[in-house]
Design a protein around this motif. Sequence first.
Motif, short mmCIF file in Angstrom:
data_model
loop_
_atom_site.label_atom_id
_atom_site.label_comp_id
_atom_site.label_asym_id
_atom_site.label_seq_id
_atom_site.Cartn_x
_atom_site.Cartn_y
_atom_site.Cartn_z
N PRO A 80 -4.21 23.59 13.90
CA PRO A 80 -4.37 22.23 14.42
C PRO A 80 -5.78 21.87 14.88
CG PRO A 80 -2.44 23.31 15.36
CD PRO A 80 -3.19 24.35 14.59
N ALA A 81 -6.67 22.85 14.95
CA ALA A 81 -8.06 22.56 15.32
C ALA A 81 -8.83 21.96 14.14
CB ALA A 81 -8.75 23.82 15.82
N ILE A 82 -8.30 22.07 12.95
CA ILE A 82 -8.96 21.51 11.76
C ILE A 82 -8.33 20.15 11.47
CG2 ILE A 82 -9.40 21.79 9.30
CD1 ILE A 82 -9.30 24.82 9.75
N CYS A 83 -9.11 19.11 11.72
CA CYS A 83 -8.62 17.74 11.56
C CYS A 83 -9.62 16.94 10.74
CB CYS A 83 -8.43 17.08 12.93
SG CYS A 83 -7.23 17.93 13.98
N ARG A 84 -9.13 15.85 10.16
CA ARG A 84 -9.99 14.95 9.38
C ARG A 84 -9.32 13.59 9.29
NH1 ARG A 84 -8.90 17.73 3.51
NH2 ARG A 84 -7.01 16.57 3.03
N ASN A 85 -10.08 12.62 8.86
CA ASN A 85 -9.55 11.28 8.61
C ASN A 85 -9.41 11.06 7.11
OD1 ASN A 85 -9.38 10.47 11.30
ND2 ASN A 85 -11.48 9.74 11.32
N GLU A 86 -8.31 10.44 6.74
CA GLU A 86 -8.07 10.08 5.35
C GLU A 86 -7.87 8.57 5.29
OE1 GLU A 86 -7.89 11.94 2.52
OE2 GLU A 86 -8.44 13.76 3.63
N ARG A 87 -8.26 7.96 4.18
CA ARG A 87 -8.12 6.52 4.01
C ARG A 87 -7.13 6.21 2.90
NH1 ARG A 87 -11.44 3.30 6.34
NH2 ARG A 87 -13.16 4.17 7.50
N ILE A 88 -6.29 5.24 3.17
CA ILE A 88 -5.38 4.72 2.15
C ILE A 88 -5.76 3.25 1.97
CG2 ILE A 88 -2.99 4.28 1.52
CD1 ILE A 88 -2.21 6.45 3.62
N PRO A 89 -6.54 2.94 0.95
CA PRO A 89 -6.94 1.55 0.75
C PRO A 89 -5.74 0.70 0.34
CG PRO A 89 -7.83 2.94 -0.99
CD PRO A 89 -7.10 3.84 -0.05
N LEU A 90 -5.68 -0.49 0.86
CA LEU A 90 -4.61 -1.42 0.49
C LEU A 90 -5.08 -2.25 -0.68
CD1 LEU A 90 -3.44 -2.48 4.05
CD2 LEU A 90 -2.40 -0.81 2.53
N ALA A 91 -4.25 -2.37 -1.68
CA ALA A 91 -4.62 -3.07 -2.91
C ALA A 91 -4.69 -4.58 -2.74
CB ALA A 91 -3.64 -2.72 -4.03
N ILE A 92 -4.06 -5.07 -1.70
CA ILE A 92 -4.05 -6.52 -1.47
C ILE A 92 -4.80 -6.84 -0.19
CG2 ILE A 92 -1.93 -6.94 -2.76
CD1 ILE A 92 -0.42 -6.87 -0.11
N ASN A 93 -5.28 -8.04 -0.11
CA ASN A 93 -6.00 -8.48 1.08
C ASN A 93 -4.97 -8.96 2.11
OD1 ASN A 93 -8.12 -9.01 2.74
ND2 ASN A 93 -8.77 -10.86 1.66
N VAL A 94 -4.84 -8.23 3.20
CA VAL A 94 -3.85 -8.56 4.22
C VAL A 94 -4.53 -8.69 5.57
CG1 VAL A 94 -1.94 -7.41 3.04
CG2 VAL A 94 -3.30 -6.13 4.67
N SER A 95 -3.84 -9.32 6.50
CA SER A 95 -4.36 -9.46 7.86
C SER A 95 -4.17 -8.13 8.59
CB SER A 95 -3.60 -10.57 8.59
OG SER A 95 -2.27 -10.14 8.85
N PRO A 96 -4.90 -7.91 9.67
CA PRO A 96 -4.71 -6.69 10.46
C PRO A 96 -3.28 -6.52 10.96
CG PRO A 96 -6.77 -7.72 11.06
CD PRO A 96 -6.06 -8.68 10.15
N ASN A 97 -2.63 -7.61 11.36
CA ASN A 97 -1.24 -7.51 11.83
C ASN A 97 -0.32 -7.09 10.69
OD1 ASN A 97 -1.80 -8.17 14.45
ND2 ASN A 97 -1.33 -10.34 14.20
N ARG A 98 -0.50 -7.66 9.53
CA ARG A 98 0.33 -7.32 8.37
C ARG A 98 0.09 -5.87 7.96
NH1 ARG A 98 4.97 -8.62 6.07
NH2 ARG A 98 4.88 -8.41 3.84
N CYS A 99 -1.15 -5.43 8.04
CA CYS A 99 -1.48 -4.04 7.74
C CYS A 99 -0.71 -3.11 8.68
CB CYS A 99 -2.97 -3.80 7.87
SG CYS A 99 -3.47 -2.07 7.66
N ALA A 100 -0.74 -3.39 9.95
CA ALA A 100 -0.05 -2.56 10.94
C ALA A 100 1.46 -2.54 10.69
CB ALA A 100 -0.36 -3.05 12.35
N MET A 101 2.03 -3.69 10.33
CA MET A 101 3.47 -3.77 10.11
C MET A 101 3.90 -3.05 8.83
SD MET A 101 4.53 -7.58 11.48
CE MET A 101 4.10 -8.30 9.93
N SER A 102 3.02 -2.97 7.85
CA SER A 102 3.41 -2.38 6.57
C SER A 102 2.87 -0.96 6.36
CB SER A 102 2.94 -3.28 5.43
OG SER A 102 1.53 -3.38 5.43
N ALA A 103 2.25 -0.37 7.35
CA ALA A 103 1.60 0.93 7.19
C ALA A 103 2.57 2.10 7.10
CB ALA A 103 0.61 1.16 8.33
N ALA A 104 3.70 2.03 7.77
CA ALA A 104 4.61 3.19 7.87
C ALA A 104 4.98 3.80 6.51
CB ALA A 104 5.84 2.83 8.67
N PRO A 105 5.37 3.01 5.50
CA PRO A 105 5.72 3.64 4.21
C PRO A 105 4.54 4.34 3.54
CG PRO A 105 6.51 1.37 4.30
CD PRO A 105 5.66 1.59 5.50
#
Length: 66
Positions: free
Chosen positions: A14-39
């Motif tokens: 657990p001491a080895i951590c990193r950030n990964e990015r999942i780009p969204l293919a569509i242009n969405v608002s920050p609220n919509r991004c947060a609501m649709s991120a779980a899947p």
Amino acid sequence: MLAIVISVCLVTDPAICRNERIPLAINVSPNRCAMSAAPYVARWTGEHPDWRVVRWRCAGADEKDI
């Protein structure tokens, strides 16, 4: 354009951590991004069983992590 940024740590070390990015293919608002991120986070987790997601957030697709 937004991306989901997930912070992940290695299950076996657990001491080895990193950030990964999942780009969204569509242009969405920050609220919509947060609501649709779980899947997207769940899919990434299923495809990378050696890593554990510790947190996630929405950010600009070109924003660099600090």
